[in-house]
Write an enzyme that holds these catalytic residues in place. Structure first.
Site, PDB file in Angstrom:
ATOM      1  N   ARG A 107       7.316   5.936  14.057  1.00  0.00           N
ATOM      2  CA  ARG A 107       6.508   5.312  13.023  1.00  0.00           C
ATOM      3  C   ARG A 107       5.469   4.409  13.667  1.00  0.00           C
ATOM      4  O   ARG A 107       5.795   3.517  14.450  1.00  0.00           O
ATOM      5  CB  ARG A 107       7.413   4.503  12.099  1.00  0.00           C
ATOM      6  CG  ARG A 107       6.704   3.985  10.866  1.00  0.00           C
ATOM      7  CD  ARG A 107       7.688   3.234  10.004  1.00  0.00           C
ATOM      8  NE  ARG A 107       7.071   2.797   8.779  1.00  0.00           N
ATOM      9  CZ  ARG A 107       7.635   1.919   7.957  1.00  0.00           C
ATOM     10  NH1 ARG A 107       8.795   1.408   8.241  1.00  0.00           N
ATOM     11  NH2 ARG A 107       7.026   1.564   6.855  1.00  0.00           N
ATOM     12  N   ARG A 166      13.124  -4.356  10.114  1.00  0.00           N
ATOM     13  CA  ARG A 166      13.998  -5.531   9.997  1.00  0.00           C
ATOM     14  C   ARG A 166      13.756  -6.503  11.154  1.00  0.00           C
ATOM     15  O   ARG A 166      13.749  -7.730  10.956  1.00  0.00           O
ATOM     16  CB  ARG A 166      15.466  -5.090   9.985  1.00  0.00           C
ATOM     17  CG  ARG A 166      15.971  -4.636   8.623  1.00  0.00           C
ATOM     18  CD  ARG A 166      17.240  -3.821   8.740  1.00  0.00           C
ATOM     19  NE  ARG A 166      16.942  -2.442   9.114  1.00  0.00           N
ATOM     20  CZ  ARG A 166      17.795  -1.636   9.732  1.00  0.00           C
ATOM     21  NH1 ARG A 166      18.993  -2.072  10.068  1.00  0.00           N
ATOM     22  NH2 ARG A 166      17.465  -0.404  10.016  1.00  0.00           N
ATOM     23  N   SER A 186      12.831 -12.011   1.881  1.00  0.00           N
ATOM     24  CA  SER A 186      14.204 -11.666   1.519  1.00  0.00           C
ATOM     25  C   SER A 186      15.174 -12.094   2.614  1.00  0.00           C
ATOM     26  O   SER A 186      16.261 -12.617   2.332  1.00  0.00           O
ATOM     27  CB  SER A 186      14.320 -10.155   1.284  1.00  0.00           C
ATOM     28  OG  SER A 186      15.663  -9.774   1.093  1.00  0.00           O
ATOM     29  N   GLY A 191      15.617   0.168  13.313  1.00  0.00           N
ATOM     30  CA  GLY A 191      15.520  -1.073  12.550  1.00  0.00           C
ATOM     31  C   GLY A 191      14.324  -1.940  12.901  1.00  0.00           C
ATOM     32  O   GLY A 191      14.391  -3.172  12.806  1.00  0.00           O
ATOM     33  N   GLU A 192      13.205  -1.309  13.277  1.00  0.00           N
ATOM     34  CA  GLU A 192      12.044  -2.106  13.711  1.00  0.00           C
ATOM     35  C   GLU A 192      11.456  -2.935  12.576  1.00  0.00           C
ATOM     36  O   GLU A 192      10.969  -4.036  12.797  1.00  0.00           O
ATOM     37  CB  GLU A 192      10.965  -1.212  14.324  1.00  0.00           C
ATOM     38  CG  GLU A 192       9.832  -2.014  14.952  1.00  0.00           C
ATOM     39  CD  GLU A 192       8.979  -1.225  15.921  1.00  0.00           C
ATOM     40  OE1 GLU A 192       7.843  -1.660  16.192  1.00  0.00           O
ATOM     41  OE2 GLU A 192       9.436  -0.182  16.408  1.00  0.00           O
ATOM     42  N   ARG A 221      15.328   7.568   5.860  1.00  0.00           N
ATOM     43  CA  ARG A 221      14.793   6.541   4.967  1.00  0.00           C
ATOM     44  C   ARG A 221      13.458   6.961   4.354  1.00  0.00           C
ATOM     45  O   ARG A 221      12.882   6.230   3.569  1.00  0.00           O
ATOM     46  CB  ARG A 221      14.594   5.224   5.732  1.00  0.00           C
ATOM     47  CG  ARG A 221      15.904   4.597   6.182  1.00  0.00           C
ATOM     48  CD  ARG A 221      15.658   3.396   7.073  1.00  0.00           C
ATOM     49  NE  ARG A 221      16.906   2.797   7.503  1.00  0.00           N
ATOM     50  CZ  ARG A 221      17.542   1.838   6.859  1.00  0.00           C
ATOM     51  NH1 ARG A 221      17.044   1.371   5.732  1.00  0.00           N
ATOM     52  NH2 ARG A 221      18.668   1.341   7.314  1.00  0.00           N
TER      53      ARG A 221
END
Length: 293
Positions: free
Chosen positions: A52, A94, A66, A91-92, A129
């Site tokens: 990505r 996050r 959040s 998990g980049e 995802r």
């Protein structure tokens, strides 16, 4: 490093990792798998194999807010490097949002993984995802095939997609760069791109691409234009005279000016016709307005 709590990893990552030797890192130093540890944010570096390429800033800020309120609910996945640092496997978003939120440490799975497995896991997580655009998936599939020496069938098993899907994505790599960019930017859909693949002539291909974007053509309309374009090529192969450069250039200029499919026909004696295609009455009126002095 804080206490660890056993937790079952996701099926996608686990299927790729398999039963790895947890003592194969740092000269035999044991590493934890399927457990959560708190890792300092400053000690984590991003994944060089991350498929990505684009991260929405507004969406990251929402996630950061959040995280400020609730913390990181889903741990990231990392591998420990020989220098004691950690490299992200998955998990980049996050991780980036945690940096924006000012966190000092975040929960993480620590796994053992080779470069090839790193690439596979990053790809699988993003595909599961649904965060990648079509071109990112295509480039990632190609990288996996080349770097890990996989066949299309092996890749389909690794990422849980049928072989036809894999092949369709890889065909996108044959598109002109401008079409690839339009697909990456969501100016066209993958269905549009799959139709355009069948137009091999670059000039005709790009003319159709501009039509799709400027006139918001549906996939069905695109397929019809592609069919017409293929029919014209067949006619040329059967012996029609190829357009002289002057006429070919004029045809391209008129297409750009009207943002419509334009066809110039010319015989060997110089006779010919100019045909301007339109989709409906509204499109006809648009063209007529453009032709007004």
């Amino acid at each position: 490093m804080a206490s660890k709590k056993p937790l079952t990893p996701g099926r996608g990552l686990d299927a790729i990792l398999g039963n790895l030797d947890v003592d194969a890192i740092n000269g035999g130093e044991s590493a934890v798998t399927a457990a959560i540890s708190m890792v300092a944010v400053k000690d984590i570096e991003t994944n060089p194999f991350q498929p990505r390429k684009e991260f929405d800033t507004a969406a990251l800020e929402e996630l950061a807010q959040s995280i400020r309120e609730q913390g990181v609910i889903t741990p990231v996945t990392v591998r420990k490097m020989p220098d004691g640092k950690y490299q992200l496997i998955a998990g980049e978003r996050r991780f980036r949002a945690s940096q924006m939120a000012g966190l000092k440490e975040i929960p993480a799975y620590i796994r053992v993984a080779t470069d090839g497995q790193m690439m596979e896991m990053a790809l699988v997580e993003n595909i599961q995802r649904e965060n990648l655009n079509a071109m990112e998936i295509a480039f990632s599939y190609n990288a996996l095939i080349e770097e890990c020496r996989l066949t299309h069938e092996q890749l389909s098993q690794r990422v849980g997609k049928d072989r036809t899907t894999i092949t369709n994505y890889l065909r996108l790599l044959n598109l002109p760069a401008e079409t690839q960019l339009a697909l990456s930017s969501n100016l066209i859909t993958m269905a549009h791109a799959r139709a355009l693949i069948n137009v091999e002539d670059t000039e005709a291909h790009l003319a159709l691409l501009h039509d799709i974007i400027n006139r918001h053509l549906s996939v069905h309309q695109t397929e019809q234009l592609v069919k017409e374009a293929k029919g014209k090529r067949t006619t040329v192969r059967r012996g029609a005279t190829e357009l002289p450069s002057l006429h070919a250039a004029a045809q391209s200029q008129i297409r750009q000016r009207l943002q419509s499919e334009v066809e110039i026909k010319r015989s060997r004696r110089g006779k010919g016709s100019l045909v301007i295609h339109f989709q409906n009455d509204a499109d006809f009126e648009r063209i007529m307005n453009l032709l007004q002095p």
